[in-house]
Design a protein around this motif. Sequence first.
Motif, PDB file in Angstrom:
ATOM      1  N   UNK A  14       0.828  -1.210   0.000  1.00 50.02           N
ATOM      2  CA  UNK A  14       0.000   0.000   0.000  1.00 50.02           C
ATOM      3  C   UNK A  14       0.861   1.259   0.000  1.00 50.02           C
ATOM      4  N   UNK A  15       1.941   1.256   0.770  1.00 53.82           N
ATOM      5  CA  UNK A  15       2.803   2.441   0.868  1.00 53.82           C
ATOM      6  C   UNK A  15       3.460   2.767  -0.467  1.00 53.82           C
ATOM      7  N   UNK A  16       3.953   1.754  -1.181  1.00 55.90           N
ATOM      8  CA  UNK A  16       4.562   2.018  -2.484  1.00 55.90           C
ATOM      9  C   UNK A  16       3.507   2.555  -3.445  1.00 55.90           C
ATOM     10  N   UNK A  17       2.340   1.954  -3.461  1.00 56.08           N
ATOM     11  CA  UNK A  17       1.244   2.380  -4.332  1.00 56.08           C
ATOM     12  C   UNK A  17       0.827   3.821  -4.042  1.00 56.08           C
ATOM     13  N   UNK A  18       0.886   4.219  -2.757  1.00 54.60           N
ATOM     14  CA  UNK A  18       0.508   5.584  -2.380  1.00 54.60           C
ATOM     15  C   UNK A  18       1.609   6.598  -2.660  1.00 54.60           C
ATOM     16  N   UNK A  19       2.800   6.121  -3.059  1.00 55.69           N
ATOM     17  CA  UNK A  19       3.851   7.032  -3.474  1.00 55.69           C
ATOM     18  C   UNK A  19       4.953   7.287  -2.466  1.00 55.69           C
ATOM     19  N   UNK A  20       4.955   6.577  -1.358  1.00 59.68           N
ATOM     20  CA  UNK A  20       6.035   6.776  -0.391  1.00 59.68           C
ATOM     21  C   UNK A  20       7.360   6.346  -1.005  1.00 59.68           C
ATOM     22  N   UNK A  21       8.394   7.150  -0.804  1.00 63.33           N
ATOM     23  CA  UNK A  21       9.703   6.817  -1.358  1.00 63.33           C
ATOM     24  C   UNK A  21      10.598   6.113  -0.340  1.00 63.33           C
ATOM     25  N   UNK A  22      10.377   6.393   0.927  1.00 59.75           N
ATOM     26  CA  UNK A  22      11.126   5.743   2.002  1.00 59.75           C
ATOM     27  C   UNK A  22      10.137   5.296   3.060  1.00 59.75           C
ATOM     28  N   UNK A  23      10.240   4.039   3.455  1.00 57.81           N
ATOM     29  CA  UNK A  23       9.407   3.495   4.530  1.00 57.81           C
ATOM     30  C   UNK A  23      10.333   3.135   5.683  1.00 57.81           C
ATOM     31  N   UNK A  24      10.001   3.635   6.860  1.00 56.76           N
ATOM     32  CA  UNK A  24      10.775   3.356   8.065  1.00 56.76           C
ATOM     33  C   UNK A  24       9.987   2.393   8.939  1.00 56.76           C
ATOM     34  N   UNK A  25      10.572   1.240   9.229  1.00 58.46           N
ATOM     35  CA  UNK A  25       9.918   0.249  10.072  1.00 58.46           C
ATOM     36  C   UNK A  25      10.373   0.424  11.511  1.00 58.46           C
ATOM     37  N   UNK A  26       9.422   0.514  12.409  1.00 55.58           N
ATOM     38  CA  UNK A  26       9.720   0.626  13.838  1.00 55.58           C
ATOM     39  C   UNK A  26       8.863  -0.405  14.558  1.00 55.58           C
TER      40      UNK A  26
END
Length: 131
Positions: free
Chosen positions: A36-48
């Motif tokens: 979902x995040x890639x589809x919404x256009x996020x370029x960097x995803x930070x996992x916490x």
Amino acid sequence: ACGGYSLYSVGKQAFSFEPDKWIYEGYTVTYVSLQLALWMGFTTVLLIGVDHRYKFDGKPNEKRLMKGKDPNHFDPKYFKGQEWNNPDLMRSEQAYRLANTAYGLHGRRIINLTEGSALDVFTKGKVEEWT
């Protein structure tokens, strides 16, 4: 449903670039979120909070009843008294590798900021680098 959308889950082991049409669950809700995040256009995803460790009895994917406190989530009442499926860490890692490849192909990245995480699929970082 998610924001008025229903997610259509398929068994095809793949990264969906069109989660509005279909999605692969990848044995973890985090994998769904990455699609979902890639589809919404996020370029960097930070996992916490993705420590990639679970305490459970039985086999991976086996349906169980969570008796007592949930030792695996941020809230001990998360699955308390509910049925859930045991995690399958090996298969979720396979899905995470698909996500890492998909993000890389699009010039994007996933960074795991979880201190002490057992998940080695993604580049690791520190929260302090992002605050």
